[in-house]
Design a protein around this motif. Structure first.
Motif, PDB file in Angstrom:
ATOM      1  N   LYS A  69       0.864  -1.192   0.000  1.00 20.67           N
ATOM      2  CA  LYS A  69       0.000   0.000   0.000  1.00 20.67           C
ATOM      3  C   LYS A  69       0.894   1.234   0.000  1.00 20.67           C
ATOM      4  O   LYS A  69       1.868   1.303   0.746  1.00 20.67           O
ATOM      5  N   SER A  70       0.553   2.214  -0.803  1.00 18.18           N
ATOM      6  CA  SER A  70       1.315   3.462  -0.804  1.00 18.18           C
ATOM      7  C   SER A  70       0.932   4.290   0.412  1.00 18.18           C
ATOM      8  O   SER A  70      -0.166   4.152   0.954  1.00 18.18           O
ATOM      9  N   LYS A  71       1.852   5.172   0.814  1.00 20.73           N
ATOM     10  CA  LYS A  71       1.540   6.021   1.968  1.00 20.73           C
ATOM     11  C   LYS A  71       0.351   6.922   1.658  1.00 20.73           C
ATOM     12  O   LYS A  71      -0.455   7.199   2.534  1.00 20.73           O
ATOM     13  N   GLU A  72       0.218   7.339   0.401  1.00 20.93           N
ATOM     14  CA  GLU A  72      -0.912   8.185   0.023  1.00 20.93           C
ATOM     15  C   GLU A  72      -2.248   7.467   0.230  1.00 20.93           C
ATOM     16  O   GLU A  72      -3.261   8.092   0.535  1.00 20.93           O
ATOM     17  N   ALA A  73      -2.230   6.144   0.086  1.00 20.66           N
ATOM     18  CA  ALA A  73      -3.456   5.357   0.233  1.00 20.66           C
ATOM     19  C   ALA A  73      -3.843   5.128   1.688  1.00 20.66           C
ATOM     20  O   ALA A  73      -4.996   4.805   1.974  1.00 20.66           O
ATOM     21  N   VAL A  74      -2.894   5.322   2.616  1.00 24.72           N
ATOM     22  CA  VAL A  74      -3.185   5.000   4.017  1.00 24.72           C
ATOM     23  C   VAL A  74      -3.139   6.189   4.975  1.00 24.72           C
ATOM     24  O   VAL A  74      -3.818   6.167   6.006  1.00 24.72           O
ATOM     25  N   LEU A  75      -2.351   7.224   4.679  1.00 23.32           N
ATOM     26  CA  LEU A  75      -2.213   8.345   5.605  1.00 23.32           C
ATOM     27  C   LEU A  75      -3.552   9.027   5.866  1.00 23.32           C
ATOM     28  O   LEU A  75      -4.321   9.284   4.945  1.00 23.32           O
ATOM     29  N   GLY A  76      -3.817   9.276   7.148  1.00 23.69           N
ATOM     30  CA  GLY A  76      -5.054   9.945   7.539  1.00 23.69           C
ATOM     31  C   GLY A  76      -6.249   9.015   7.671  1.00 23.69           C
ATOM     32  O   GLY A  76      -7.291   9.411   8.170  1.00 23.69           O
ATOM     33  N   ARG A  77      -6.097   7.785   7.212  1.00 23.15           N
ATOM     34  CA  ARG A  77      -7.196   6.813   7.313  1.00 23.15           C
ATOM     35  C   ARG A  77      -7.048   6.014   8.595  1.00 23.15           C
ATOM     36  O   ARG A  77      -5.958   5.840   9.113  1.00 23.15           O
ATOM     37  N   LEU A  83      -6.227  -1.025   6.165  1.00 26.09           N
ATOM     38  CA  LEU A  83      -5.761  -2.413   6.076  1.00 26.09           C
ATOM     39  C   LEU A  83      -6.836  -3.342   6.664  1.00 26.09           C
ATOM     40  O   LEU A  83      -6.652  -3.920   7.744  1.00 26.09           O
ATOM     41  N   PRO A  84      -7.949  -3.496   5.954  1.00 22.33           N
ATOM     42  CA  PRO A  84      -9.046  -4.309   6.502  1.00 22.33           C
ATOM     43  C   PRO A  84      -8.652  -5.770   6.728  1.00 22.33           C
ATOM     44  O   PRO A  84      -9.276  -6.465   7.526  1.00 22.33           O
ATOM     45  N   GLN A  85      -7.584  -6.220   6.074  1.00 26.68           N
ATOM     46  CA  GLN A  85      -7.115  -7.592   6.253  1.00 26.68           C
ATOM     47  C   GLN A  85      -6.642  -7.844   7.681  1.00 26.68           C
ATOM     48  O   GLN A  85      -6.549  -8.985   8.109  1.00 26.68           O
ATOM     49  N   LEU A  86      -6.327  -6.779   8.407  1.00 24.32           N
ATOM     50  CA  LEU A  86      -5.851  -6.919   9.789  1.00 24.32           C
ATOM     51  C   LEU A  86      -6.994  -6.863  10.801  1.00 24.32           C
ATOM     52  O   LEU A  86      -6.782  -7.075  11.987  1.00 24.32           O
ATOM     53  N   SER A  87      -8.199  -6.566  10.320  1.00 21.05           N
ATOM     54  CA  SER A  87      -9.357  -6.521  11.215  1.00 21.05           C
ATOM     55  C   SER A  87      -9.635  -7.902  11.782  1.00 21.05           C
ATOM     56  O   SER A  87      -9.348  -8.913  11.160  1.00 21.05           O
ATOM     57  N   LYS A  88     -10.211  -7.905  12.979  1.00 23.18           N
ATOM     58  CA  LYS A  88     -10.580  -9.151  13.667  1.00 23.18           C
ATOM     59  C   LYS A  88      -9.386 -10.090  13.824  1.00 23.18           C
ATOM     60  O   LYS A  88      -9.493 -11.294  13.655  1.00 23.18           O
ATOM     61  N   SER A  89      -8.243  -9.482  14.113  1.00 23.88           N
ATOM     62  CA  SER A  89      -7.010 -10.257  14.289  1.00 23.88           C
ATOM     63  C   SER A  89      -6.374  -9.884  15.627  1.00 23.88           C
ATOM     64  O   SER A  89      -6.829  -8.983  16.328  1.00 23.88           O
ATOM     65  N   LYS A  90      -5.302 -10.583  15.938  1.00 16.76           N
ATOM     66  CA  LYS A  90      -4.515 -10.268  17.136  1.00 16.76           C
ATOM     67  C   LYS A  90      -4.020  -8.822  17.067  1.00 16.76           C
ATOM     68  O   LYS A  90      -3.917  -8.136  18.080  1.00 16.76           O
ATOM     69  N   VAL A 113      -3.688 -13.399   4.630  1.00 15.07           N
ATOM     70  CA  VAL A 113      -3.906 -12.733   3.349  1.00 15.07           C
ATOM     71  C   VAL A 113      -2.587 -12.293   2.699  1.00 15.07           C
ATOM     72  O   VAL A 113      -2.462 -12.259   1.481  1.00 15.07           O
ATOM     73  N   TYR A 114      -1.589 -11.979   3.517  1.00 17.09           N
ATOM     74  CA  TYR A 114      -0.271 -11.589   2.998  1.00 17.09           C
ATOM     75  C   TYR A 114       0.712 -12.757   2.991  1.00 17.09           C
ATOM     76  O   TYR A 114       1.831 -12.607   2.499  1.00 17.09           O
TER      77      TYR A 114
END
Length: 173
Positions: A69-77, A83-90, A113-114
């Motif tokens: 993921k680019s920083k532009e896609a994640v900053l401020g979110r 990163l919904p793949q990390l939801s409901k995880s440890k 997922v990764y």
């Protein structure tokens, strides 16, 4: 301004090690102007900072590469929207516990997922307004350990068969 995080620290934050004594900027552009981002972008571990609302304030290049993921896609979110793949995880459970209790955390986990094994360490920033998260990719190390374990098992089986053959009264040619 009072921080939402308690003053107790689990480890020395990277920002302390790097000598950033002032408040962490609200966005990446302000952080870049500090000149410290270059160092964080050179470390091999993925690194990010999230604020008390779980919004991503900074990511380094290793983070971009690890999660593709680019920083532009994640900053401020929000972290788990970006990163919904990390939801409901440890990972999510640990971050939510940190926000509630303010205690740093560390764990190893597999992210299906990764297809990556990671070691995650997190702690409050110097100003206690951000959570600093360091993520080390353990995938190659774990693959090496698995192959090594399989080789040890094969060697034991081979030695066991050799001992059976050596003890056998029938000649083996």
């Amino acid at each position: 301004m009072d921080s939402i995080f308690p003053q107790e620290q689990a480890a020395i934050p990277y920002t302390t090690i790097l000598g950033i004594e002032n408040k962490i900027p609200a966005n990446s552009e302000q952080f870049e102007s500090l000149g410290k981002m270059q160092i964080l972008n050179c470390i091999s571990d993925a690194f990010c900072m999230i604020n008390s609302q779980s919004e991503i304030a900074f990511v380094n290049r290793a983070f971009e590469n690890l999660f593709d993921k680019s920083k532009e896609a994640v900053l401020g979110r929000k972290l788990f929207h970006a990163l919904p793949q990390l939801s409901k995880s440890k990972f999510e459970t640990s971050v939510n516990n940190f926000i509630a209790e303010g205690k740093g955390f560390s764990f190893e986990d597999f992210i299906p997922v990764y297809e990556k094994w990671v070691s995650v360490t997190a702690f409050p920033s110097c100003d206690h307004d951000h959570l600093e998260i360091s993520i080390k990719d353990l995938t190659l190390e774990n693959k090496y350990l698995q192959v090594n374990k399989e080789l040890e098992i094969a060697l034991k089986e081979s030695n066991h068969l050799a001992s059976i053959i050596n003890k056998s009264p029938i000649a083996v040619v």
